[in-house]
Design a protein around this motif. Sequence first.
Motif, PDB file in Angstrom:
ATOM      1  N   THR A 237       0.834  -1.202   0.000  1.00 54.63           N
ATOM      2  CA  THR A 237       0.000   0.000   0.000  1.00 54.63           C
ATOM      3  C   THR A 237       0.872   1.257   0.000  1.00 54.63           C
ATOM      4  O   THR A 237       0.648   2.198  -0.774  1.00 54.63           O
ATOM      5  CB  THR A 237      -0.913   0.004   1.240  1.00 54.63           C
ATOM      6  OG1 THR A 237      -1.599  -1.220   1.284  1.00 54.63           O
ATOM      7  CG2 THR A 237      -1.888   1.170   1.203  1.00 54.63           C
ATOM      8  N   SER A 238       1.850   1.231   0.915  1.00 58.00           N
ATOM      9  CA  SER A 238       2.736   2.391   1.006  1.00 58.00           C
ATOM     10  C   SER A 238       3.431   2.643  -0.320  1.00 58.00           C
ATOM     11  O   SER A 238       3.471   3.768  -0.819  1.00 58.00           O
ATOM     12  CB  SER A 238       3.806   2.162   2.085  1.00 58.00           C
ATOM     13  OG  SER A 238       3.190   1.942   3.317  1.00 58.00           O
TER      14      SER A 238
ATOM     15  N   HIS B 153       4.449   9.864  -9.303  1.00 59.32           N
ATOM     16  CA  HIS B 153       4.117   9.826 -10.723  1.00 59.32           C
ATOM     17  C   HIS B 153       3.213  10.988 -11.119  1.00 59.32           C
ATOM     18  O   HIS B 153       3.414  11.633 -12.153  1.00 59.32           O
ATOM     19  CB  HIS B 153       3.428   8.481 -11.026  1.00 59.32           C
ATOM     20  CG  HIS B 153       3.045   8.318 -12.453  1.00 59.32           C
ATOM     21  ND1 HIS B 153       1.788   8.593 -12.928  1.00 59.32           N
ATOM     22  CD2 HIS B 153       3.781   7.946 -13.549  1.00 59.32           C
ATOM     23  CE1 HIS B 153       1.738   8.378 -14.210  1.00 59.32           C
ATOM     24  NE2 HIS B 153       2.952   7.990 -14.627  1.00 59.32           N
TER      25      HIS B 153
ATOM     26  N   GLU C 108       2.509   6.470  -6.778  1.00 58.92           N
ATOM     27  CA  GLU C 108       1.465   7.166  -7.536  1.00 58.92           C
ATOM     28  C   GLU C 108       1.610   8.687  -7.378  1.00 58.92           C
ATOM     29  O   GLU C 108       1.490   9.440  -8.336  1.00 58.92           O
ATOM     30  CB  GLU C 108       0.077   6.718  -7.061  1.00 58.92           C
ATOM     31  CG  GLU C 108      -0.393   5.467  -7.798  1.00 58.92           C
ATOM     32  CD  GLU C 108      -1.804   5.063  -7.387  1.00 58.92           C
ATOM     33  OE1 GLU C 108      -2.232   3.980  -7.815  1.00 58.92           O
ATOM     34  OE2 GLU C 108      -2.469   5.820  -6.629  1.00 58.92           O
ATOM     35  N   ILE C 109       1.886   9.054  -6.122  1.00 54.71           N
ATOM     36  CA  ILE C 109       2.048  10.497  -5.884  1.00 54.71           C
ATOM     37  C   ILE C 109       3.242  11.012  -6.685  1.00 54.71           C
ATOM     38  O   ILE C 109       3.164  12.029  -7.366  1.00 54.71           O
ATOM     39  CB  ILE C 109       2.234  10.778  -4.375  1.00 54.71           C
ATOM     40  CG1 ILE C 109       0.922  10.475  -3.650  1.00 54.71           C
ATOM     41  CG2 ILE C 109       2.679  12.231  -4.130  1.00 54.71           C
ATOM     42  CD1 ILE C 109       1.049  10.435  -2.162  1.00 54.71           C
TER      43      ILE C 109
ATOM     44  N   PHE D 199      10.219  10.518  -0.465  1.00 51.66           N
ATOM     45  CA  PHE D 199       9.262   9.540  -0.961  1.00 51.66           C
ATOM     46  C   PHE D 199       9.950   8.337  -1.584  1.00 51.66           C
ATOM     47  O   PHE D 199       9.619   7.190  -1.313  1.00 51.66           O
ATOM     48  CB  PHE D 199       8.309  10.210  -1.990  1.00 51.66           C
ATOM     49  CG  PHE D 199       7.097  10.856  -1.367  1.00 51.66           C
ATOM     50  CD1 PHE D 199       7.241  11.629  -0.213  1.00 51.66           C
ATOM     51  CD2 PHE D 199       5.828  10.692  -1.925  1.00 51.66           C
ATOM     52  CE1 PHE D 199       6.122  12.222   0.342  1.00 51.66           C
ATOM     53  CE2 PHE D 199       4.710  11.273  -1.344  1.00 51.66           C
ATOM     54  CZ  PHE D 199       4.854  12.053  -0.212  1.00 51.66           C
TER      55      PHE D 199
ATOM     56  N   ARG E 115      11.520   6.084   0.918  1.00 48.06           N
ATOM     57  CA  ARG E 115      10.481   5.287   1.590  1.00 48.06           C
ATOM     58  C   ARG E 115      10.032   4.118   0.707  1.00 48.06           C
ATOM     59  O   ARG E 115       9.838   3.009   1.198  1.00 48.06           O
ATOM     60  CB  ARG E 115       9.276   6.161   1.923  1.00 48.06           C
ATOM     61  CG  ARG E 115       9.458   6.861   3.246  1.00 48.06           C
ATOM     62  CD  ARG E 115       8.194   7.583   3.674  1.00 48.06           C
ATOM     63  NE  ARG E 115       8.464   8.415   4.819  1.00 48.06           N
ATOM     64  CZ  ARG E 115       8.371   7.979   6.068  1.00 48.06           C
ATOM     65  NH1 ARG E 115       8.005   6.740   6.319  1.00 48.06           N
ATOM     66  NH2 ARG E 115       8.652   8.772   7.078  1.00 48.06           N
TER      67      ARG E 115
ATOM     68  N   ARG F 168       2.593   1.733  -3.324  1.00 50.59           N
ATOM     69  CA  ARG F 168       1.696   2.194  -4.389  1.00 50.59           C
ATOM     70  C   ARG F 168       1.331   3.673  -4.219  1.00 50.59           C
ATOM     71  O   ARG F 168       1.414   4.476  -5.164  1.00 50.59           O
ATOM     72  CB  ARG F 168       0.424   1.347  -4.378  1.00 50.59           C
ATOM     73  CG  ARG F 168      -0.504   1.775  -5.520  1.00 50.59           C
ATOM     74  CD  ARG F 168      -1.680   0.867  -5.673  1.00 50.59           C
ATOM     75  NE  ARG F 168      -2.544   1.361  -6.733  1.00 50.59           N
ATOM     76  CZ  ARG F 168      -3.694   0.792  -7.073  1.00 50.59           C
ATOM     77  NH1 ARG F 168      -4.100  -0.305  -6.421  1.00 50.59           N
ATOM     78  NH2 ARG F 168      -4.419   1.308  -8.041  1.00 50.59           N
ATOM     79  N   ALA F 169       0.958   3.987  -2.966  1.00 47.12           N
ATOM     80  CA  ALA F 169       0.543   5.366  -2.714  1.00 47.12           C
ATOM     81  C   ALA F 169       1.689   6.336  -3.007  1.00 47.12           C
ATOM     82  O   ALA F 169       1.520   7.329  -3.717  1.00 47.12           O
ATOM     83  CB  ALA F 169       0.086   5.492  -1.253  1.00 47.12           C
ATOM     84  N   LEU F 170       2.855   5.982  -2.451  1.00 45.53           N
ATOM     85  CA  LEU F 170       4.014   6.871  -2.638  1.00 45.53           C
ATOM     86  C   LEU F 170       4.371   7.014  -4.108  1.00 45.53           C
ATOM     87  O   LEU F 170       4.594   8.119  -4.607  1.00 45.53           O
ATOM     88  CB  LEU F 170       5.221   6.323  -1.863  1.00 45.53           C
ATOM     89  CG  LEU F 170       5.095   6.396  -0.334  1.00 45.53           C
ATOM     90  CD1 LEU F 170       6.186   5.550   0.331  1.00 45.53           C
ATOM     91  CD2 LEU F 170       5.178   7.845   0.161  1.00 45.53           C
TER      92      LEU F 170
END
Lengths: 906, 123
Positions: free
Chosen positions: A697-698, A707, A704-705, A720, A723, A700-702
């Motif tokens: 999850t981390s 990107h 995506e941001i 980011f 992480r 993907r979220a990181l």
Amino acid sequence: MNSLALVVCSLLYLCLLFGVAYWAENRPQTGRSLVNNPYLYALSISVYCTAWTFYGSVGRAASEGIEYLTAYIGPTVGAPLWWTIQRKIIRICKTQRITSIADFISSRYGKSRLLGVMATVLCVMGAVPYISIQLKAVTTSFAVMTGHSVSGTSASFLSTQALVISLVLALFTILFGTRKLEATERHEGLVTAIAFESVIKLIAFLSIGVFATFFLFNGPADLFTRAAAAPSLARLFTFSSSASTTNWFWYSCLSMMAVLFLPRQFQVAVVENVDEKHLNKAMWLFPLYLFLINLFVLPLMFAGKLMLGPLVDADNYVLSLPLQYGQTNLALLGYIGGFSAATSMIIVETIALSVMISNNVVMPLLVSRPGWLARFDPPSGTPSRRGLVITIRRVTIVGLLLLAYVYYHYVANHFSLVSVGVISFVAVAQFTPAMIGGLFWKRGSRYGAKLGLLMGALIWVYTLIAPSLVTAGLLPDTFISEGPLGLTFLKPYELLGLTGLDPIAHALFWSMFFNIGGYIWGSLNWSQRALDQSQANLFVDVFHFSRTTEQTTPWNGQALTTDLRSLLNTFFGKEATQRALDRYIQRNQLEAGSAYADPRLVAYAEKWLAGAIGTASARILVSSVANEEPLSVDEVIHILKASQELMMVNKKLTRKSAELQQMTQQLSLANERLKQSDEQKDDFVSTVTHEIRTPLTSIRALSEILHDQADMDESMRQEFLSRVIRETERLSRLINQVLDLERYDSGRYHLSTERIAMVDLVAEAVENVAQLARDKQVTLEICPTQAQPFVDGDRDRLMQVLINLLSNAIKFSPADTGHVTVCLTLRDERVNLTVRDNGVGIEPDVQQLIFEKFYQANNQTLRKPKGSGLGLAITKKIIALHYGQITVNSVPGEGAEFTCSLPTCE
Amino acid sequence: MKVLIVDDEPSILLSLEFLMKKEGYRVFIARDGDEAFDIIRQEVPDLLILDVMMARVDGYEVCRFVKQSPDYQHCKVIFLSAKSKEKDIQKGLDLGANLYIPKPFSTRELIAKVNELNILPKI
């Protein structure tokens, strides 16, 4: 004394006796049975003491000295044996409904008819002389009392008198013993009368003894002194010769056997026995009786020798002494005593013999020929065999007494009482091998018994009966002196050249020698039939069978109930049969009303009949209705095998079913475990996916941001990205751990072991986590130690364990004040590696749970702080692979202490 | 508009905080339920983005507290959880949550849903 008065006295006495019997017989209806009493039982056994004892002992003592005692020493010495022998015989007779010694032998050896007949014939041959001496004693005492001259010749008057006495006694015996047909052949009245007679004869004999000792002389001392003074009497005090010792032995043996197997003794001691426990008292009461009745034999003999002339027969001293001194009443008492002794013997003996003859000779003959039997049936109505049986017995009794009279008339008149009696004893002794062997030796067989009995009986006839015919003048003298046809080795008193024994001991020795030899040889050389074997078992093992179960040889055929019923009806009457069968059916819960009788019912009917008409006859009769296919040995073996197989199959089945049950249990247990492990697997999978999702999850979220947000500032972007890298690392670590655990769990993991110096390992591990500790300001310390322990292990895995424990300790220690200590200690060939921290500690209720994988995650929605949740589970696995244990010790709030215990290598 | 983000994963907190701020919300963060309670009482947020599994007090508890208290009736709740089983989702919705989004989630989708949720009552 007037002969009419004496006749009246005798008849009155007989009436009194009958009165006693009648009274006793009718008493049970009002109160407790008289016969159920050990004293009465012991007194009835004293029927052993006949006229032989009463008159003959004194006569015997006069000629042979104290040798007369052997007839009493034997039974006295043998009495303790009763507990083993007599008790067993009683038990067998009760369970098998045996009513005589011939019946016993016939039943024991396969219900053999021939054996029953042989035993009966031998009994009759032995008993007739014995009865005849009772007749002689009564006749002689009558003559003495009435003052007629008593000489050896048979005056016609005396003969007639003896005949009358025989017939009167026959009549009386018939009244006593054959009034009804009893299934058990028990005669309460008779037994009471016999006991009464025993008392009378004892009183009479003691009275005369006291009279002679204390009135004619001044007590025993005076009497014996005067007797010792007479040179002719001195020898009677001692053993006459060295041969006498041997004779004593044989005579004692003889009487020991006789007291067990004389027909009358068997009748009173076994058939009439009410309770086995009565034997306890009888075992000492009977010898006591023998002692008392022999007490005055020597005094009377000496008194007779000293006070009466040589013309007086010593057999008559008992009566002659009081008569000589005018004591008519005392003499009358003596006469009644002697009369008691004789009549009791005659009554019991003839009853026993009549039962034997009717049950073992006549009935088997009749029942095996239905045509003959039918001749006795009444022309109309249902035939009743009851009357027939009783008539046979009555005729037998009369016949026996007439036979005894004939023997008395021609033979016994020429001999003393005892010498004739002893001949009977030897005849009866012939039963010993078959009886004792039958009681204790299962292999003892029909052929052995027949052979032994036959040979013994022949020797007995040849060595004792034949010579007595010589004395009676019926055979030439040379038969004894030179042997038959001049064959000296066949001389009846010195058979096969055996000398040095008196005729009785000689006859006993040879008859027993051939009897026992024949019995054993016959038993060993002929096999037994199935029936023989089962009877042998029933007899020898009688105490092993319970009292309640029916002890019979099983029937192997079918009998119609109606046939069985009508058979019993003819013997016992409709009512009694109905009652007995109903009771049996009810008690054993048999199926009533079926067309075919239950085998047990057939067996019961046979036994019941056996009580009335003898074993062999009952067997024939019942088989006539039962259509039995004979039970062959093969069949018995087959049945045995079948039952054995069945038992084995049954056992196997039981075992199999137990196994099955166990297996079912194991299966359900395994199923339970499978379910559990399935659930665990489920949980594990869901937990792993959950754990994987978190870093995913981390990431993907990181990413995506990163990107989407092109305008992020550089430092933020860097943060980011790092992480994302860390979370990726975490993810791969997790996957590695899961795979590791999986490998340990499945046992596929193989350690690459080497010798590891633990001190070095610890130092290296501490170095590895030093940075972590410094970051958190936690002090890290190694305990100083002298020990240099080595462990056989996988270096990388153990390092993994140490680092895991240390980093956990650091993680849970408070920042700044945290303190972690690593110690190595050696104890009992094991090295203990301890990691201690001063962190939050672990609650006691979860101390064991923390070693389970994903313990944190398993606890529903609450997350325990930090870590993948697999570290300790993996640690535990690795330690276990090294044959070690890991434990935790913690006080919440004060820190935790993990200890790994590993085996050292030297 | 005040948004409270409760999660024990720092990376997730970081990315959500970034996204929400970008959308113009006032963002508060809490690392577990206890911290969340304090902030809820102090700041009375309009939107809660809740993780379920946390130390000590879990997300369900926080949601129940908010939904049962009359003071926070306007407050909307979005669960954001790795627990993605049907029964977990149902439990969250039964407690009155407005949305239950399983992890891992799409950031764009999340933002769209949050905006949608905040616009609806205004209409």
